[in-house]
Enzyme design. Structure first.
Site, PDB file in Angstrom:
ATOM      1  N   ASP A  92      17.374  25.175  29.661  1.00 50.47           N
ATOM      2  CA  ASP A  92      18.394  26.008  30.298  1.00 50.47           C
ATOM      3  C   ASP A  92      19.039  25.229  31.440  1.00 50.47           C
ATOM      4  O   ASP A  92      18.455  24.271  31.961  1.00 50.47           O
ATOM      5  CB  ASP A  92      17.798  27.324  30.816  1.00 50.47           C
ATOM      6  CG  ASP A  92      16.891  27.127  32.022  1.00 50.47           C
ATOM      7  OD1 ASP A  92      15.906  26.364  31.890  1.00 50.47           O
ATOM      8  OD2 ASP A  92      17.147  27.717  33.091  1.00 50.47           O
ATOM      9  N   GLU A 156      14.119  28.176  33.606  1.00 53.57           N
ATOM     10  CA  GLU A 156      13.683  27.565  34.868  1.00 53.57           C
ATOM     11  C   GLU A 156      14.720  27.733  35.968  1.00 53.57           C
ATOM     12  O   GLU A 156      14.386  28.036  37.115  1.00 53.57           O
ATOM     13  CB  GLU A 156      13.379  26.081  34.646  1.00 53.57           C
ATOM     14  CG  GLU A 156      12.666  25.403  35.810  1.00 53.57           C
ATOM     15  CD  GLU A 156      13.590  24.913  36.916  1.00 53.57           C
ATOM     16  OE1 GLU A 156      13.111  24.676  38.038  1.00 53.57           O
ATOM     17  OE2 GLU A 156      14.815  24.771  36.653  1.00 53.57           O
TER      18      GLU A 156
END
Length: 451
Positions: A92, A156
């Protein structure tokens, strides 16, 4: 780079690495599904899973984590009796921010001036590619001498803790002798560095209310309490005159003992405008790695364009506090909350909501894994000695893994050196750093297996 079979293999794989990173960067995998389509993150997760299967990983799975995102897991068996190493990265990314500020499209890998530009190139899709390159180089030169577990996180950057909670619910899944977190970076390009500390963080939203509704500033201004002005006052109380963070009860005088950060180099790295002073006291390293730091991330208030002559009835801000190792993030949250409440003026109503929190991390740099990495980096970066640096950012998963596996050694390396401009517009990665760090990781795995 001195000639050796691993380095030669990695060099030969760099065109493939560029193609793969371009494919991965093309996914707009921002784990904020109010702004970006979930299908983009799911596509990136499937890409990672397919890459692991192609490398012979077993038990490859898309893990549905409690925050509604997916992490990708796989296991590559090594020789019987070998140690187990967990390789971590995240797929991500941060939002691209102002796309108009990018010189080239943020989700299109573009080579310019010897660097590869695109969101996630360094943080941390490049970390996924780094791990794959290291494993491919070892497979081509006698095989991988350890058991490998691979985990790629899907949220994250959002700090929503999905993988942390999943790991706590399935503690056997990520158990390893050593964990390599591929989500930090060298102190500067060409200087091999492991990150030995991470600051923790707490994220709060503070809301101030003073009136039942907005009022005409000409009719009521001067006596009616302005919620936006009250919020500005309370936010200003979080800093001393020199810009140092001042949260009641939170000390801020610790010193950093490792590598130091030259002030002029920091000004250049941070792109501080001419004539603007740095804030805080002590060395730069003290300020960014060893001491708490507050940042106002955003304020809800009327924009300048279209603003009306009104006394504001309500105002809200998002406040981040970074805390160094040795400071409990939960205690820092309590202190920051109490400070915001105590410094709100005029009897205004104030409410504080906790949005996120993560503990600081300190690695055991005397462990065998660190020596194995130092030896590997000396080969990948001839003439350079591995340095220890801190990182102002937080990776909450580190503390979760340290708590779950207290005997595991945790190393943090990665591609996010200052020129990478992670989280900013025009993020980029140095292909030379990707190549060298892939070599270093491969040699580390070999050294660690033999230690």
């Amino acid at each position: 780079m001195s000639s050796n079979p691993v380095a030669e293999t990695v060099a030969s794989l760099m065109p493939r690495a560029k193609t793969e990173l371009a494919e991965l960067v093309a996914f707009k995998s921002v784990a904020d599904f109010d702004q970006f389509p979930r299908v983009e993150s799911e596509g990136a997760a499937r890409w990672v899973a397919d890459a692991l299967r192609a490398e012979g990983f077993e038990d490859v799975a898309l893990l549905d984590t409690p925050d509604g995102t997916q992490s990708v897991y796989g296991h590559l068996p090594g020789p019987e009796g070998a140690r187990t190493v967990l390789l971590y990265a995240h797929y991500d990314v941060q939002p691209p921010l102002d796309e108009a500020g990018w010189a080239t499209p943020p989700f299109e890998l573009t080579e310019r001036d010897g660097r590869w530009y695109g969101r996630g190139t360094a943080d941390c899709k490049g970390g996924v590619i780094m791990h794959l390159l290291a494993l491919r180089a070892l497979k081509a030169d006698g095989g991988i001498p350890v058991h490998v577990k691979f985990i790629a996180e899907g949220s994250e950057e959002q700090g929503t803790g999905g993988l942390e909670r999943y790991a706590e619910q399935h503690p056997e899944l990520l158990e390893a002798d050593t964990i390599v977190i591929g989500d930090s970076g060298n102190f500067r390009a060409g200087l091999p560095t492991v990150t030995s500390t991470l600051r923790g963080m707490t994220l709060l939203r503070v809301k101030v209310d003073t009136l039942a509704g907005n009022l005409h500033s000409g009719q009521f201004g001067g006596a009616a309490p302005d919620a936006l002005a009250a919020l500005i006052r309370v936010l200003d109380s979080l800093r001393a005159q020199d810009g140092s963070t001042t949260v009641d009860g939170l000390t801020g005088d610790a010193s950093w003992e490792g590598i130091q950060y030259d002030e002029e180099r920091f000004r250049a790295d941070a792109k501080v405008l001419d004539g603007v002073e740095l804030i805080g006291s002590g060395t730069v390293a003290d300020r960014i790695w060893a001491r708490p730091a507050v940042t106002v991330l955003g304020i809800d208030c009327p924009p300048v364009v279209g603003a009306t002559p009104s006394v504001q009835a309500s105002a809200r801000a998002s406040v981040s506090l970074r805390v160094p190792p040795g400071v409990d993030a939960a205690e820092a949250t309590k202190l920051l909350t109490a400070h915001l409440q105590a410094h709100t003026p005029w009897g205004a109503r104030v409410s504080v909501e906790q949005v996120g929190q993560g503990q600081a991390f300190r690695a055991d740099t005397d462990s065998p894994a660190y020596q194995a990495m130092a030896d590997a980096m000396a080969v990948a970066y001839p003439g350079q000695r591995m340095q220890y640096a801190g990182q102002g950012g937080s990776i909450p998963l580190c503390n979760t893994l340290a708590a779950l596996y207290p005997r595991a050694e945790i190393l943090l390396i990665g591609l996010s050196e200052p020129e990478a401009q992670i989280h900013a517009v025009n993020e980029s990665v140095s292909p030379e750093e990707l190549e060298r760090l892939s070599v270093a990781e491969a040699l580390f795995l070999r050294n660690y297996a033999a230690s």
